[in-house]
Write an enzyme that holds these catalytic residues in place. Structure first.
Site: not given
Length: 440
Positions: A267, A318
């Site tokens: 991220h 993800d």
């Protein structure tokens, strides 16, 4: 057994070439040359190396389409995620993960980095084999035709200076030392298995106290294995970290020896200038997951900035709001355009490298993600005659026009797993529906 494929076009290390013959023997490419197809199996369209999904939580796939209504943020979504985590057992997780990984294969993924923290039974007690859930994920990947880097995750706290509670008790081993004992057993079980990499992960600075982090880093160093961590996904995470440790998450990881060329910061959405320098100069990979980051309203990470400082960018789906690495790749550029109001931050070939070679290397498979003799025999063929891709060519066609639906053939480690858009396991939509239906 030796096989030869003829690629109408192929993306080779020095660019796109036509009429490319790729000979494979077992799981490896043995020869590449240009020539007529002869008796070789024909692969129309553009053939690229297999894609690497560098960040996956397989069980999150059950949330697709059911966690969209109403206002909220990452933290409200997380409560829905815990509800799914509470219902899984080894059998249901095996069925769900197999279907999810098969969906990835249909999208051209040949290797997955599974960020695995759902370790124990519902009450937090270990199964008879403490790695039962990890074994289920590895079997699922193999059944679906993927290599896997199982990133066994240390998860010890419910937040900065907060104990585990509720469903979180399934995630924890108590201490990093206990985590390491279990992870060592898992690594020993797959020693010598070339299609499985046992890596490590620090869930986040909110879930692993800094004094426990060096144990996880040492596991990575001892095994020369990948080490991943969620980093600065949320501003609230950063604020809590600074308040407790007088340092950002990146700074804490740096101080505890976690950053480096085998490490990946996932991220990295809300970074300071110091964070960017630390990630770049340490050679840490940065895994962007744009479809999840936009789905959870996380924000836009500074991908171009950290890349300019030396960090290689990789891509992951993800939470699997979408499983389409082409969409992840183009979103990196399109997000930069939204943030800067300018175009042209990334070359298409660089984004395709993020989805292939860089991703595989970050997962411990540096000999994958390229079409070259000696590399893993991963061939992903993409249609150039669909309504999306007609009239396009080269890496730009893949990154800016194609979707996962345009993948028509996948050879993974020399094994044909997708033919004419169909996975060898059958109707994957039905398998997904059945597996998710079991969870209620």
């Amino acid at each position: 057994m030796s096989l030869t494929y003829w690629c109408e076009q192929a993306w080779l290390p020095d660019g796109v070439a036509r009429d490319v013959l790729v000979e494979i023997d077992g799981p490896r490419i043995t020869r590449i040359e240009q020539g007529p197809p002869g008796a070789a199996e024909r692969l129309p369209g553009l053939t690229i190396p297999g894609l690497a999904n560098a960040h996956s939580h397989a069980f999150h796939r059950a949330l697709r389409g059911v966690a969209q209504e109403g206002k909220g943020d990452f933290w409200t979504w997380r409560e829905r995620m815990y509800e799914i985590a509470a219902r899984l057992d080894p059998d249901t997780y095996l069925r769900l993960a197999t279907a999810v990984y098969a969906e990835m294969a249909l999208a051209g993924v040949t290797c997955v980095g599974e960020f695995h923290y759902l370790h124990h039974d519902r009450d937090g007690r270990p199964y008879a084999d403490p790695n039962t859930m990890g074994h289920a994920l590895i079997q699922a990947a193999r059944d679906a035709g993927l290599r896997i880097a199982l990133l066994d995750t240390c998860y010890l706290a419910g937040g900065v200076d907060a104990p585990l509670s509720g469903t979180q008790v399934r995630f924890g081993d108590g201490t990093a030392e206990r985590w390491a004992v279990r992870a060592e057993d898992l690594a020993a079980a797959y020693e010598g298995r070339h299609d499985v990499e046992i890596g490590a992960a620090i869930h986040s600075v909110r879930a692993v106290p800094p004094e426990q982090m060096p144990v996880v880093a040492e596991f990575s160093h001892r095994h020369a294995a990948p080490l991943h961590a969620h980093v600065s996904e949320q501003r609230a995470e950063n604020a809590a970290c600074v308040e407790m440790y007088a340092a950002t998450p990146v700074q804490v990881l740096h101080e505890r020896g976690v950053l480096g060329p085998r490490s990946t910061a996932v991220h990295a959405t809300h970074l300071t200038d110091v964070d960017v320098e630390l990630l770049g100069h340490s050679g840490t990979y940065v895994c962007m997951c744009p479809t999840t980051e936009r789905d959870l309203a996380d924000g836009i990470g500074p991908a171009r900035t950290v890349a300019d400082k030396g960090a290689q960018i990789t891509l992951g789906s993800d939470s699997h709001a979408v499983i389409d690495l082409f969409e992840e790749a183009r979103a990196v550029e399109l997000n930069e355009r939204l943030a800067s109001q300018e175009r042209g931050h990334w070359r298409a070939a660089d984004l395709l490298t993020a989805a292939t070679g860089a991703g595989h290397t970050s997962l411990g498979f540096p000999d994958a993600g390229l079409l070259a003799p000696g590399a893993w025999a991963d061939l992903v063929s993409v249609r150039l005659d669909s309504v999306r891709t007609a009239g396009t060519n080269g890496p730009e066609a893949i990154v800016y026009a194609a979707t996962a639906a345009d993948v028509h053939s996948v050879v993974s480690g020399g094994r044909r797993v997708v033919t004419d858009g169909h996975h060898h396991l059958g109707d994957i939509g039905r398998l997904l529906a059945e597996a998710i239906g079991e969870l209620g």
